[in-house]
Design a protein around this motif. Sequence first.
Motif, PDB file in Angstrom:
ATOM      1  N   ARG A 114       0.940  -1.096   0.135  1.00 47.53           N
ATOM      2  CA  ARG A 114       0.130   0.210   0.185  1.00 47.53           C
ATOM      3  C   ARG A 114       0.922   1.115  -0.061  1.00 47.53           C
ATOM      4  NH1 ARG A 114      -4.996   0.624   1.842  1.00 47.53           N
ATOM      5  NH2 ARG A 114      -4.599   2.007   3.280  1.00 47.53           N
ATOM      6  N   ALA A 115       1.938   1.101   0.720  1.00 45.51           N
ATOM      7  CA  ALA A 115       2.833   2.321   0.793  1.00 45.51           C
ATOM      8  C   ALA A 115       3.480   2.559  -0.492  1.00 45.51           C
ATOM      9  CB  ALA A 115       3.978   2.259   1.881  1.00 45.51           C
ATOM     10  N   ILE A 116       3.872   1.486  -1.100  1.00 48.55           N
ATOM     11  CA  ILE A 116       4.450   1.498  -2.517  1.00 48.55           C
ATOM     12  C   ILE A 116       3.418   2.388  -3.423  1.00 48.55           C
ATOM     13  CG2 ILE A 116       5.413   0.084  -4.554  1.00 48.55           C
ATOM     14  CD1 ILE A 116       6.882  -1.591  -2.206  1.00 48.55           C
ATOM     15  N   GLU A 117       2.241   1.879  -3.513  1.00 48.05           N
ATOM     16  CA  GLU A 117       1.334   2.373  -4.304  1.00 48.05           C
ATOM     17  C   GLU A 117       1.171   3.980  -4.182  1.00 48.05           C
ATOM     18  OE1 GLU A 117      -3.331   3.372  -4.160  1.00 48.05           O
ATOM     19  OE2 GLU A 117      -2.796   1.595  -3.104  1.00 48.05           O
ATOM     20  N   TRP A 118       1.032   4.267  -2.859  1.00 47.34           N
ATOM     21  CA  TRP A 118       1.181   5.882  -2.722  1.00 47.34           C
ATOM     22  C   TRP A 118       2.331   6.485  -3.234  1.00 47.34           C
ATOM     23  CZ3 TRP A 118       4.882   8.088   0.656  1.00 47.34           C
ATOM     24  CH2 TRP A 118       4.437   9.555   0.865  1.00 47.34           C
ATOM     25  N   ALA A 119       3.685   5.795  -3.095  1.00 51.29           N
ATOM     26  CA  ALA A 119       4.959   6.325  -3.423  1.00 51.29           C
ATOM     27  C   ALA A 119       4.933   6.619  -5.008  1.00 51.29           C
ATOM     28  CB  ALA A 119       5.837   5.510  -3.031  1.00 51.29           C
ATOM     29  N   VAL A 120       4.440   5.417  -5.555  1.00 57.76           N
ATOM     30  CA  VAL A 120       4.202   5.757  -7.088  1.00 57.76           C
ATOM     31  C   VAL A 120       3.564   6.861  -7.538  1.00 57.76           C
ATOM     32  CG1 VAL A 120       3.382   4.390  -9.277  1.00 57.76           C
ATOM     33  CG2 VAL A 120       4.646   3.102  -7.444  1.00 57.76           C
ATOM     34  N   ALA A 121       2.698   6.951  -6.993  1.00 53.77           N
ATOM     35  CA  ALA A 121       1.483   8.163  -7.511  1.00 53.77           C
ATOM     36  C   ALA A 121       2.101   9.409  -6.862  1.00 53.77           C
ATOM     37  CB  ALA A 121      -0.018   7.700  -7.423  1.00 53.77           C
ATOM     38  N   ARG A 122       2.771   9.523  -6.001  1.00 50.12           N
ATOM     39  CA  ARG A 122       3.031  10.515  -5.238  1.00 50.12           C
ATOM     40  C   ARG A 122       3.539  11.785  -6.059  1.00 50.12           C
ATOM     41  NH1 ARG A 122       7.161  13.440  -2.512  1.00 50.12           N
ATOM     42  NH2 ARG A 122       8.716  12.146  -3.523  1.00 50.12           N
ATOM     43  N   GLY A 158       5.350   2.457   8.497  1.00 44.82           N
ATOM     44  CA  GLY A 158       4.819   1.691   9.492  1.00 44.82           C
ATOM     45  C   GLY A 158       3.906   2.535  10.317  1.00 44.82           C
ATOM     46  N   THR A 159       3.752   1.809  11.586  1.00 44.23           N
ATOM     47  CA  THR A 159       2.911   2.476  12.386  1.00 44.23           C
ATOM     48  C   THR A 159       3.120   2.493  13.894  1.00 44.23           C
ATOM     49  OG1 THR A 159       0.404   2.509  13.387  1.00 44.23           O
ATOM     50  CG2 THR A 159       1.518   0.239  12.647  1.00 44.23           C
ATOM     51  N   ASP A 160       3.222   3.646  14.569  1.00 46.29           N
ATOM     52  CA  ASP A 160       3.430   3.872  15.987  1.00 46.29           C
ATOM     53  C   ASP A 160       3.122   2.445  16.951  1.00 46.29           C
ATOM     54  OD1 ASP A 160       4.793   6.200  15.243  1.00 46.29           O
ATOM     55  OD2 ASP A 160       3.178   7.165  16.097  1.00 46.29           O
ATOM     56  N   ALA A 177       0.586  10.376   4.129  1.00 46.62           N
ATOM     57  CA  ALA A 177      -0.277   9.496   3.323  1.00 46.62           C
ATOM     58  C   ALA A 177      -1.500   8.901   4.136  1.00 46.62           C
ATOM     59  CB  ALA A 177       0.778   8.202   2.950  1.00 46.62           C
ATOM     60  N   PRO A 178      -2.438   9.682   4.460  1.00 53.95           N
ATOM     61  CA  PRO A 178      -3.413   9.317   5.651  1.00 53.95           C
ATOM     62  C   PRO A 178      -4.273   8.197   4.789  1.00 53.95           C
ATOM     63  CG  PRO A 178      -3.808  11.449   4.528  1.00 53.95           C
ATOM     64  CD  PRO A 178      -2.434  11.198   4.225  1.00 53.95           C
ATOM     65  N   ASP A 179      -4.386   8.150   3.797  1.00 53.05           N
ATOM     66  CA  ASP A 179      -5.066   6.995   3.243  1.00 53.05           C
ATOM     67  C   ASP A 179      -4.496   5.786   2.704  1.00 53.05           C
ATOM     68  OD1 ASP A 179      -7.441   8.744   3.174  1.00 53.05           O
ATOM     69  OD2 ASP A 179      -6.847   9.424   1.074  1.00 53.05           O
ATOM     70  N   HIS A 180      -3.279   5.700   2.993  1.00 54.08           N
ATOM     71  CA  HIS A 180      -2.443   4.287   3.096  1.00 54.08           C
ATOM     72  C   HIS A 180      -1.742   3.918   4.218  1.00 54.08           C
ATOM     73  CE1 HIS A 180      -2.897   6.180  -1.077  1.00 54.08           C
ATOM     74  NE2 HIS A 180      -2.709   4.784  -1.554  1.00 54.08           N
ATOM     75  N   GLN A 181      -2.417   4.096   5.349  1.00 56.72           N
ATOM     76  CA  GLN A 181      -1.905   3.612   6.575  1.00 56.72           C
ATOM     77  C   GLN A 181      -1.936   2.188   6.711  1.00 56.72           C
ATOM     78  OE1 GLN A 181      -0.162   5.965   8.838  1.00 56.72           O
ATOM     79  NE2 GLN A 181      -0.063   6.835   6.999  1.00 56.72           N
ATOM     80  N   PRO A 182      -0.990   1.526   7.458  1.00 60.22           N
ATOM     81  CA  PRO A 182      -1.136   0.190   7.644  1.00 60.22           C
ATOM     82  C   PRO A 182      -2.500  -0.264   8.186  1.00 60.22           C
ATOM     83  CG  PRO A 182       0.984   0.841   8.392  1.00 60.22           C
ATOM     84  CD  PRO A 182       0.117   2.125   8.166  1.00 60.22           C
ATOM     85  N   GLN A 183      -2.907  -1.333   7.727  1.00 61.82           N
ATOM     86  CA  GLN A 183      -4.214  -1.876   8.142  1.00 61.82           C
ATOM     87  C   GLN A 183      -4.148  -3.229   9.272  1.00 61.82           C
ATOM     88  OE1 GLN A 183      -6.204  -2.128   4.404  1.00 61.82           O
ATOM     89  NE2 GLN A 183      -6.904  -0.046   4.417  1.00 61.82           N
ATOM     90  N   HIS A 184      -3.330  -3.829   9.105  1.00 62.81           N
ATOM     91  CA  HIS A 184      -3.057  -5.135   9.470  1.00 62.81           C
ATOM     92  C   HIS A 184      -2.552  -5.075  10.950  1.00 62.81           C
ATOM     93  CE1 HIS A 184      -2.751  -6.473   5.499  1.00 62.81           C
ATOM     94  NE2 HIS A 184      -3.038  -7.820   5.601  1.00 62.81           N
ATOM     95  N   THR A 185      -3.086  -5.993  11.872  1.00 64.71           N
ATOM     96  CA  THR A 185      -2.683  -6.061  13.346  1.00 64.71           C
ATOM     97  C   THR A 185      -1.722  -7.327  13.477  1.00 64.71           C
ATOM     98  OG1 THR A 185      -4.418  -7.669  13.849  1.00 64.71           O
ATOM     99  CG2 THR A 185      -5.032  -5.184  13.874  1.00 64.71           C
ATOM    100  N   LEU A 186      -1.023  -7.162  14.632  1.00 66.25           N
ATOM    101  CA  LEU A 186      -0.152  -8.171  14.984  1.00 66.25           C
ATOM    102  C   LEU A 186      -0.786  -9.339  15.240  1.00 66.25           C
ATOM    103  CD1 LEU A 186       2.557  -9.139  15.733  1.00 66.25           C
ATOM    104  CD2 LEU A 186       2.226  -8.367  18.225  1.00 66.25           C
TER     105      LEU A 186
END
Length: 360
Positions: free
Chosen positions: A220-228, A242-244, A290-299
């Motif tokens: 998801r982050a790579i998608e954001w960077a491609v279009a940035r 990542g996420t805090d 990248a507010p719309d491309h933040q990590p979505q998965h949980t541990l």
Amino acid sequence: MRILITGNMGYVGPGVVRHLRHTFPAAELIGYDAGYFAHCLTAAPRLPESYLTRQEFGDVRTLPAALLEGVDAVVHLAAISNDPMGQTYEEATLAVNHRAGIRLAEMAKAAGVRSFVFASSCSIYGAGGEGAKTEDSTLNPLTAYARSKVLSEQDLAPLAGPDFTVTCLRFATACGWSDRLRLDLVVNDFVAGAVASSDINILSDGTPWRPLIHVLDMARAIEWAVAREASNGGEYLRVNVGTDVWNYQVRELAAAVAEALPGTSVRLNADAPPDKRSYRVDFSLFRELAPDHQPQHTLAGTIAELRDGLHRMGFHDADFRSSTLMRLRVLGDLRASGALGPDLAWAPAATAPAPAEAMA
């Protein structure tokens, strides 16, 4: 859009390819990979490369400039990709991860590529001390792999300009299921130990900090960077990805895995020398940009996904750290067979093993 993805046949690549195909369904997606780990499929329902428009094979050190003609974005994943491999093959690590990457960026800029996305790493913070590291924190790379990322970031900066946007994604430690699973990553290793033998053997005292990210959140982050656009972060950007809430001590990760797989014992190595690779990371800049491309998965979800995936493939190898699910072992086997030289270049066709020898 035409996107070139280097190193697409590793651990991260399959998820990136699928995500880019889903996000940009009409795009021409070109993979470029040496193929070291092409055979390391793990219960993949479909060959990951079938999502590409085409797959090219070759060494990134000799990638032909013609392959960049008409390309809009380069996603540069290709690398000798962890600390043990970097220690064993230090010169090849610097040649592949640093020098070849800068050559690729120079050729991309000359060819009119608009966006260059570089997969960097939070490991560049090394011995991070107490505070969470921001993009402006002092770098302290402790390994050849981390040094190669620092050198690459430094040499990419002067290449950026109005027509060539460079994004260095400093990824947290990867984890989660992949069509080419690696078990030489901390969470994946712990789940594999719990599934195979109900035992987690921590090779340190458990106190080092690690930030984590799921491989699909990397995509998801790579998608954001491609279009940035350059207006969002600048022509040259380095950003922690990542996420805090995914900053954990290693012993916390082991405890979470043991909770998900009841009956698992956790063993700490209290006599191990201190692991200097310990760092917490601040991801606030990535949240802002990248507010719309933040990590979505949980541990918890990632642990369950790995557990279920290993069960599906009938995994029960308590000696998995000596198996081909460890990337260093794969390279070692290729070297021992004569397929790869000491510089990790494929042997010339004239010296390749005969078909019968390759099947042995």
